[in-house]
Design a protein around this motif. Sequence first.
Motif, PDB file in Angstrom:
ATOM      1  N   THR A   1       3.865  -3.830   8.029  1.00 32.61           N
ATOM      2  CA  THR A   1       5.301  -3.618   8.203  1.00 32.61           C
ATOM      3  C   THR A   1       5.523  -2.157   8.598  1.00 32.61           C
ATOM      4  OG1 THR A   1       5.483  -3.090   5.863  1.00 32.61           O
ATOM      5  CG2 THR A   1       5.958  -5.367   6.510  1.00 32.61           C
ATOM      6  N   GLN A   2       6.738  -1.848   9.002  1.00 30.94           N
ATOM      7  CA  GLN A   2       7.075  -0.450   9.302  1.00 30.94           C
ATOM      8  C   GLN A   2       6.892   0.387   8.028  1.00 30.94           C
ATOM      9  OE1 GLN A   2       8.320   1.222  12.132  1.00 30.94           O
ATOM     10  NE2 GLN A   2       7.521  -0.612  13.141  1.00 30.94           N
ATOM     11  N   PRO A   3       6.400   1.617   8.174  1.00 29.79           N
ATOM     12  CA  PRO A   3       6.241   2.431   6.962  1.00 29.79           C
ATOM     13  C   PRO A   3       7.594   2.801   6.341  1.00 29.79           C
ATOM     14  CG  PRO A   3       5.724   3.715   8.925  1.00 29.79           C
ATOM     15  CD  PRO A   3       5.937   2.306   9.381  1.00 29.79           C
ATOM     16  N   ARG A   4       7.602   2.905   5.016  1.00 25.61           N
ATOM     17  CA  ARG A   4       8.793   3.336   4.298  1.00 25.61           C
ATOM     18  C   ARG A   4       8.465   4.674   3.649  1.00 25.61           C
ATOM     19  NH1 ARG A   4       7.499  -1.890   3.146  1.00 25.61           N
ATOM     20  NH2 ARG A   4       6.367  -1.272   1.265  1.00 25.61           N
ATOM     21  N   HIS A   5       9.444   5.553   3.630  1.00 25.74           N
ATOM     22  CA  HIS A   5       9.176   6.896   3.099  1.00 25.74           C
ATOM     23  C   HIS A   5      10.134   7.222   1.960  1.00 25.74           C
ATOM     24  CE1 HIS A   5       6.524   7.920   6.481  1.00 25.74           C
ATOM     25  NE2 HIS A   5       7.354   7.179   7.189  1.00 25.74           N
ATOM     26  N   THR A   6       9.581   7.815   0.919  1.00 18.23           N
ATOM     27  CA  THR A   6      10.443   8.405  -0.103  1.00 18.23           C
ATOM     28  C   THR A   6      10.034   9.865  -0.198  1.00 18.23           C
ATOM     29  OG1 THR A   6       8.938   8.052  -1.953  1.00 18.23           O
ATOM     30  CG2 THR A   6      10.443   6.235  -1.419  1.00 18.23           C
ATOM     31  N   GLU A   7      10.652  10.564  -1.134  1.00 16.10           N
ATOM     32  CA  GLU A   7      10.382  11.994  -1.279  1.00 16.10           C
ATOM     33  C   GLU A   7       8.892  12.292  -1.435  1.00 16.10           C
ATOM     34  OE1 GLU A   7      12.015  14.766  -4.568  1.00 16.10           O
ATOM     35  OE2 GLU A   7      13.683  13.726  -3.598  1.00 16.10           O
TER      36      GLU A   7
ATOM     37  N   VAL B   1       0.847  -1.190   0.000  1.00 17.85           N
ATOM     38  CA  VAL B   1       0.000   0.000   0.000  1.00 17.85           C
ATOM     39  C   VAL B   1       0.886   1.244   0.000  1.00 17.85           C
ATOM     40  CG1 VAL B   1      -1.844   1.193   1.226  1.00 17.85           C
ATOM     41  CG2 VAL B   1      -1.634  -1.283   1.416  1.00 17.85           C
ATOM     42  N   ALA B   2       0.618   2.154  -0.917  1.00 15.91           N
ATOM     43  CA  ALA B   2       1.422   3.380  -0.968  1.00 15.91           C
ATOM     44  C   ALA B   2       0.506   4.582  -1.122  1.00 15.91           C
ATOM     45  CB  ALA B   2       2.400   3.316  -2.136  1.00 15.91           C
ATOM     46  N   VAL B   3       0.825   5.638  -0.408  1.00 12.05           N
ATOM     47  CA  VAL B   3       0.160   6.924  -0.640  1.00 12.05           C
ATOM     48  C   VAL B   3       1.183   7.798  -1.332  1.00 12.05           C
ATOM     49  CG1 VAL B   3      -0.858   8.941   0.434  1.00 12.05           C
ATOM     50  CG2 VAL B   3      -1.316   6.675   1.372  1.00 12.05           C
ATOM     51  N   ARG B   4       0.829   8.277  -2.511  1.00 15.78           N
ATOM     52  CA  ARG B   4       1.783   9.052  -3.314  1.00 15.78           C
ATOM     53  C   ARG B   4       1.246  10.436  -3.622  1.00 15.78           C
ATOM     54  NH1 ARG B   4       5.179   5.059  -5.711  1.00 15.78           N
ATOM     55  NH2 ARG B   4       4.169   3.039  -5.596  1.00 15.78           N
ATOM     56  N   MET B   5       2.173  11.353  -3.812  1.00 12.55           N
ATOM     57  CA  MET B   5       1.806  12.685  -4.301  1.00 12.55           C
ATOM     58  C   MET B   5       2.647  12.965  -5.535  1.00 12.55           C
ATOM     59  SD  MET B   5       1.517  14.887  -0.827  1.00 12.55           S
ATOM     60  CE  MET B   5       0.752  16.312  -1.577  1.00 12.55           C
ATOM     61  N   ALA B   6       2.122  13.826  -6.400  1.00 12.50           N
ATOM     62  CA  ALA B   6       2.884  14.171  -7.603  1.00 12.50           C
ATOM     63  C   ALA B   6       4.190  14.828  -7.184  1.00 12.50           C
ATOM     64  CB  ALA B   6       2.063  15.114  -8.467  1.00 12.50           C
TER      65      ALA B   6
ATOM     66  N   SER C   1       4.780   4.157   2.231  1.00 12.18           N
ATOM     67  CA  SER C   1       4.214   2.862   1.880  1.00 12.18           C
ATOM     68  C   SER C   1       4.485   1.835   2.965  1.00 12.18           C
ATOM     69  CB  SER C   1       4.790   2.373   0.546  1.00 12.18           C
ATOM     70  OG  SER C   1       6.191   2.285   0.642  1.00 12.18           O
ATOM     71  N   CYS C   2       3.705   0.768   2.932  1.00 12.39           N
ATOM     72  CA  CYS C   2       3.938  -0.353   3.843  1.00 12.39           C
ATOM     73  C   CYS C   2       3.230  -1.578   3.263  1.00 12.39           C
ATOM     74  CB  CYS C   2       3.429  -0.033   5.250  1.00 12.39           C
ATOM     75  SG  CYS C   2       1.649   0.033   5.393  1.00 12.39           S
TER      76      CYS C   2
ATOM     77  N   GLY D   1       2.542  10.220   4.909  1.00 12.30           N
ATOM     78  CA  GLY D   1       2.715   9.368   6.086  1.00 12.30           C
ATOM     79  C   GLY D   1       1.476   9.357   6.956  1.00 12.30           C
ATOM     80  N   THR D   2       0.871  10.524   7.141  1.00 14.29           N
ATOM     81  CA  THR D   2      -0.320  10.619   7.987  1.00 14.29           C
ATOM     82  C   THR D   2      -1.477   9.852   7.369  1.00 14.29           C
ATOM     83  OG1 THR D   2       0.412  12.798   8.664  1.00 14.29           O
ATOM     84  CG2 THR D   2      -1.877  12.262   9.132  1.00 14.29           C
ATOM     85  N   MET D   3      -1.656  10.031   6.060  1.00 13.36           N
ATOM     86  CA  MET D   3      -2.787   9.356   5.410  1.00 13.36           C
ATOM     87  C   MET D   3      -2.605   7.842   5.446  1.00 13.36           C
ATOM     88  SD  MET D   3      -4.543  10.175   1.810  1.00 13.36           S
ATOM     89  CE  MET D   3      -5.773   9.124   1.074  1.00 13.36           C
ATOM     90  N   LEU D   4      -1.380   7.394   5.189  1.00 11.21           N
ATOM     91  CA  LEU D   4      -1.116   5.949   5.228  1.00 11.21           C
ATOM     92  C   LEU D   4      -1.381   5.401   6.628  1.00 11.21           C
ATOM     93  CD1 LEU D   4       0.088   3.506   3.593  1.00 11.21           C
ATOM     94  CD2 LEU D   4       2.218   4.004   4.773  1.00 11.21           C
ATOM     95  N   ALA D   5      -0.881   6.110   7.632  1.00 11.17           N
ATOM     96  CA  ALA D   5      -1.067   5.645   9.016  1.00 11.17           C
ATOM     97  C   ALA D   5      -2.550   5.579   9.365  1.00 11.17           C
ATOM     98  CB  ALA D   5      -0.332   6.581   9.971  1.00 11.17           C
ATOM     99  N   ASP D   6      -3.320   6.575   8.930  1.00 10.36           N
ATOM    100  CA  ASP D   6      -4.756   6.582   9.214  1.00 10.36           C
ATOM    101  C   ASP D   6      -5.453   5.393   8.561  1.00 10.36           C
ATOM    102  OD1 ASP D   6      -4.467   8.831  10.684  1.00 10.36           O
ATOM    103  OD2 ASP D   6      -5.247  10.217   9.183  1.00 10.36           O
TER     104      ASP D   6
END
Lengths: 109, 205
Positions: free
Chosen positions: B141-147, B93-98, B151-152, B126-131
């Motif tokens: 899994t622990q969340p992973r962050h990119t620019e 699952v990933a939350v992405r922004m342009a 995702s997790c 990060g907030t949206m994914l956690a929610d």
Amino acid sequence: MTRIGTNDTAQVQDRIARIAAVTDRITIDPETVEQDLARVVLGLMEFLRQLMELQAIRRMDAGALSATQEEKLGTTLMKAEAAIHDLAAKFGLAPEDLALDLGPLGKTI
Amino acid sequence: MTVLGWTRHRTNLPSGVRSLHCGDWTILVSDDPSIQTARHRLAAQVSCFDAGLDFLPTAPAQNIAIYDATSFTRTTDLDALWRKLSDRGQFSVAVRMAADQEHRTQDGRSWLKTRQAQRQRQRHCGTMLADIVAHLKLPTTQPRHTENSASCDVLVQRDDTNRVHNAMQHLARLMQGPPDMRLCVTGLWPPFGFVDLTSKTEAAE
């Protein structure tokens, strides 16, 4: 069972890259010792630089920096990043190679 | 020979995959010489998973030798992993922004402001994914962050995949976020993210 969006090549590549990162521990190989040591040292430098950048952003968010201070900090951090990346390139390392895997603690950057 | 994982079952093997028995465990292997890369191993594991085979997958990037795969059956608590992961898969699952428009900044202040905006985007993702995952009440899994993304992996019962997927889409619609934020869900995959091959000795330390 459903598989959603598996044709999205970018996502699958991203997924494989992440899975591949499982093996991305620090290794020192006699054949590539200079590059490996450079990776450790530059990785730590970049980690510290990013911590300073985060702190600068926190102070900006809090409105604790004047425009002059923002300019000075921004210039320093920007040049430090460029210098670290230039040094890394001399050892054949890309910016993403500077992320050191600390196992259960996660990646440095 | 390529090791694909471990299972308790000895049936439902897709073509090209065979089993080697090792005590209570069966090691899944492929003799296909074209399986050379992580991508190939991943494809072989997905075909086993899609065939309905219940197994603990190796990390596709790790080309585990058969000797090591055998050792893991003794040194690792595969039984506990089996209880946790049997009949389950994972959604990624990933939350992405342009991505922010690339513009060369000349001065330090605008460079710092660009980085500030970037951190803001990371926080939103990060907030949206956690929610979303908090509402699911499933192992993650622990969340992973990119620019531009967070995702997790989410562990899901195989027979519950549609409900969980719909729930995630529903939650994403309910949440207020920047207009360019989107939820990306891929899967169902074998539960790679949850296979921890820490040895019993290491775990005890």
